[in-house]
Scaffold this active site. Structure first.
Site, PDB file in Angstrom:
ATOM      1  N   LYS A  30       2.850 -15.180   3.018  1.00  0.00           N
ATOM      2  CA  LYS A  30       3.108 -15.933   1.781  1.00  0.00           C
ATOM      3  C   LYS A  30       4.611 -16.185   1.729  1.00  0.00           C
ATOM      4  O   LYS A  30       5.307 -15.837   0.762  1.00  0.00           O
ATOM      5  CB  LYS A  30       2.601 -15.106   0.577  1.00  0.00           C
ATOM      6  CG  LYS A  30       2.627 -15.849  -0.749  1.00  0.00           C
ATOM      7  CD  LYS A  30       1.573 -16.943  -0.888  1.00  0.00           C
ATOM      8  CE  LYS A  30       1.771 -17.700  -2.191  1.00  0.00           C
ATOM      9  NZ  LYS A  30       0.926 -18.924  -2.283  1.00  0.00           N
TER      10      LYS A  30
ATOM     11  N   ASP B 115     -12.737  -8.788   4.110  1.00  0.00           N
ATOM     12  CA  ASP B 115     -13.965  -8.787   3.296  1.00  0.00           C
ATOM     13  C   ASP B 115     -14.544 -10.200   3.231  1.00  0.00           C
ATOM     14  O   ASP B 115     -15.759 -10.402   3.350  1.00  0.00           O
ATOM     15  CB  ASP B 115     -13.681  -8.312   1.853  1.00  0.00           C
ATOM     16  CG  ASP B 115     -13.899  -6.813   1.673  1.00  0.00           C
ATOM     17  OD1 ASP B 115     -13.652  -6.061   2.629  1.00  0.00           O
ATOM     18  OD2 ASP B 115     -14.310  -6.405   0.568  1.00  0.00           O
TER      19      ASP B 115
ATOM     20  N   ASP C 173      -6.742  -6.819   4.094  1.00  0.00           N
ATOM     21  CA  ASP C 173      -7.833  -6.173   3.350  1.00  0.00           C
ATOM     22  C   ASP C 173      -8.721  -7.238   2.718  1.00  0.00           C
ATOM     23  O   ASP C 173      -9.945  -7.209   2.832  1.00  0.00           O
ATOM     24  CB  ASP C 173      -7.231  -5.258   2.270  1.00  0.00           C
ATOM     25  CG  ASP C 173      -8.300  -4.564   1.437  1.00  0.00           C
ATOM     26  OD1 ASP C 173      -9.271  -4.062   2.025  1.00  0.00           O
ATOM     27  OD2 ASP C 173      -8.155  -4.534   0.205  1.00  0.00           O
TER      28      ASP C 173
ATOM     29  N   ASP D 109      -3.178 -18.155   0.777  1.00  0.00           N
ATOM     30  CA  ASP D 109      -4.134 -18.890  -0.067  1.00  0.00           C
ATOM     31  C   ASP D 109      -4.852 -19.959   0.753  1.00  0.00           C
ATOM     32  O   ASP D 109      -6.073 -20.118   0.679  1.00  0.00           O
ATOM     33  CB  ASP D 109      -3.448 -19.487  -1.316  1.00  0.00           C
ATOM     34  CG  ASP D 109      -2.177 -20.257  -1.020  1.00  0.00           C
ATOM     35  OD1 ASP D 109      -1.672 -20.195   0.128  1.00  0.00           O
ATOM     36  OD2 ASP D 109      -1.669 -20.942  -1.933  1.00  0.00           O
TER      37      ASP D 109
ATOM     38  N   TYR E 261       0.817  -1.213   0.000  1.00  0.00           N
ATOM     39  CA  TYR E 261       0.000   0.000   0.000  1.00  0.00           C
ATOM     40  C   TYR E 261       0.854   1.268   0.000  1.00  0.00           C
ATOM     41  O   TYR E 261       0.439   2.288  -0.551  1.00  0.00           O
ATOM     42  CB  TYR E 261      -0.907   0.041   1.244  1.00  0.00           C
ATOM     43  CG  TYR E 261      -2.254  -0.611   1.090  1.00  0.00           C
ATOM     44  CD1 TYR E 261      -2.354  -1.968   0.796  1.00  0.00           C
ATOM     45  CD2 TYR E 261      -3.422   0.119   1.259  1.00  0.00           C
ATOM     46  CE1 TYR E 261      -3.592  -2.578   0.676  1.00  0.00           C
ATOM     47  CE2 TYR E 261      -4.661  -0.486   1.144  1.00  0.00           C
ATOM     48  CZ  TYR E 261      -4.741  -1.832   0.847  1.00  0.00           C
ATOM     49  OH  TYR E 261      -5.965  -2.421   0.730  1.00  0.00           O
TER      50      TYR E 261
HETATM   51  C1  IPM Z   1     -10.673  -1.003   3.622  1.00  0.00           C
HETATM   52  C2  IPM Z   1     -10.822  -0.410   2.257  1.00  0.00           C
HETATM   53  C3  IPM Z   1      -9.633   0.520   1.966  1.00  0.00           C
HETATM   54  C4  IPM Z   1      -8.379  -0.340   2.004  1.00  0.00           C
HETATM   55  C5  IPM Z   1      -9.732   1.318   0.663  1.00  0.00           C
HETATM   56  C6  IPM Z   1     -10.980   2.178   0.625  1.00  0.00           C
HETATM   57  C7  IPM Z   1      -8.517   2.148   0.421  1.00  0.00           C
HETATM   58  O1  IPM Z   1     -10.956  -1.416   1.316  1.00  0.00           O
HETATM   59  O2  IPM Z   1     -10.581  -0.243   4.609  1.00  0.00           O
HETATM   60  O3  IPM Z   1     -10.655  -2.233   3.728  1.00  0.00           O
HETATM   61  O4  IPM Z   1      -7.998  -0.955   0.996  1.00  0.00           O
HETATM   62  O5  IPM Z   1      -7.754  -0.402   3.054  1.00  0.00           O
HETATM   63 MG    MG Z   2     -11.144  -3.358   2.106  1.00  0.00          MG
END
Ligand code: IPM
Ligand code: MG
Length: 347
Positions: free
Chosen positions: A186, A246, A242, A218, A136
């Site tokens: 990884k 999700d 990240d 993975d 990042y």
């Molecule tokens: C999160 C989001 C952010 C990230 C984006 C909006 C930059 O996806 O907080 O998970 O990638 O960290």
């Molecule tokens: Mg995110």
């Protein structure tokens, strides 16, 4: 308790409004709110996604409650002007390196999970995601190869101090829970991950009571859907965290349910739902405000020393769900305001 409210883009203002109503209903003495634009909204208003005044407010405040950033109108801008740079800039400027993303299934939501209910019901974990380093924040750019082809690059790196400080947060989080820590990397391919693994193993000596394991990312993605109940605390880098958070959110019912805390080394924090600005449903009252309301609870607990008030909010959310409150992401028809109303009624 000076709280900076940064609603941002898309559904951000809608979900922040509900979290604010819940906080106000607690009527805690000394709580004041100050709002400022961020992301695409700030760019459109003043030409920058993270205006100096917004950054100053974030620094001055005792805690920050953040909505979401991201606006398709801004996708063609130069990268440093895009909405996402606002949240990345806040994380970096305020040294918010430790991102806690708890994923737990509310029993009432077992049907909303993408997994079979008996598998989903086991989910109760915290993902500790490093937030100030990795690919990042490494050098990035576009260049041209010798053959004249366009080439994009982003450098992934972690130094040992960065790994050690997030590993400690992982171990401390595990000490306060089930004392199991799984470090995700990884290391079979990446040097960055080899150092990560070495440093996590060295740091483990400070926490002999925690059972440490290692998993390739993975495999971790696979295990999260196969047997998520095996995880207590996961510690991982910025990019893997990240993605895995999700994934964990959908295993636990909906991305509209997961709160997060981003902390510096003094428990100052920024609190935000893990979901994004969802431009496709913005302004329609379809957003689930519970992730933001639960983020407000984390804020009370971690940064404002109000754990009783935090418990009250979390109990109210559970009661609202038990009473049948369901936004569209949870298979229901209630709008954002009605979801907020349900939490207020339970409070
Ligand atoms: C999160 C989001 C952010 C990230 C984006 C909006 C930059 O996806 O907080 O998970 O990638 O960290
Ligand atoms: Mg995110």
């Amino acid at each position: 308790m000076h709280i900076a409210l940064l609603p941002g883009d898309g559904i951000g203002p809608e979900v922040i409004a509900e979290a604010r109503r819940v906080l106000e209903a607690l009527a805690l003495p000394g709580m004041v709110f100050e709002e400022a634009p961020v992301g695409g909204a700030a760019y459109k208003a003043s030409g920058h996604p993270l205006p100096q005044a917004t950054l100053d407010l974030a620094k001055r405040a005792d805690a920050i409650l953040f909505g979401a950033v991201g606006d398709p109108d801004c996708d063609a801008l130069e990268r440093h002007l895009r909405p996402e740079q606002a949240i990345l800039g806040l994380r970096k400027e305020l040294a918010l390196f430790a991102n806690l993303r708890p994923a737990k299934l509310f029993p009432e939501l077992a049907d909303a999970s993408a997994l079979r209910p008996e598998v989903a019901s086991q989910i109760d974990m915290v993902i500790v995601r490093e937030l100030n380093g990795d690919v990042y924040f490494g050098e990035k750019g576009m260049r041209t190869t010798a053959e004249g082809k366009r080439e994009g690059y982003d450098i992934m790196s972690y130094n040992e101090d960065e790994v050690c400080r997030i590993a400690r947060v992982g171990f401390e989080t595990a000490m306060a829970r089930g004392r199991k820590l799984c470090s995700v990397d990884k290391a079979n391919v990446l040097e960055t991950s080899q150092l990560w693994r070495d440093v996590v193993i060295e740091t483990a000596k400070e926490f002999p009571e925690v059972e440490l394991s290692h998993m390739y990312v993975d495999n971790a993605a696979m295990q999260l859907v196969r047997n998520p109940g095996q995880f207590d605390v996961i510690v991982t880098g910025n990019l893997f965290g990240d993605i895995l958070s999700d994934q964990a959110s959908m295993c636990a019912g909906s991305i509209g349910m997961l709160p997060s805390a981003s902390l510096d080394s003094n428990q100052k924090g920024l609190y935000e739902p893990i979901h994004g600005s969802a431009p496709d449903i913005a302004g329609q009252g379809k957003a689930n405000p519970l992730a933001t309301i639960l983020s407000a609870a984390m804020m009370l607990r971690y940064s404002l020393g109000q754990s009783e008030a935090a418990d009250r909010i979390e109990t109210a959310v559970a009661r609202a769900l038990a009473g049948g409150a369901r936004s569209p992401d949870l298979g229901g028809t209630m709008n954002t305001r009605e979801m907020g109303d349900a939490v207020l009624a339970a409070l």
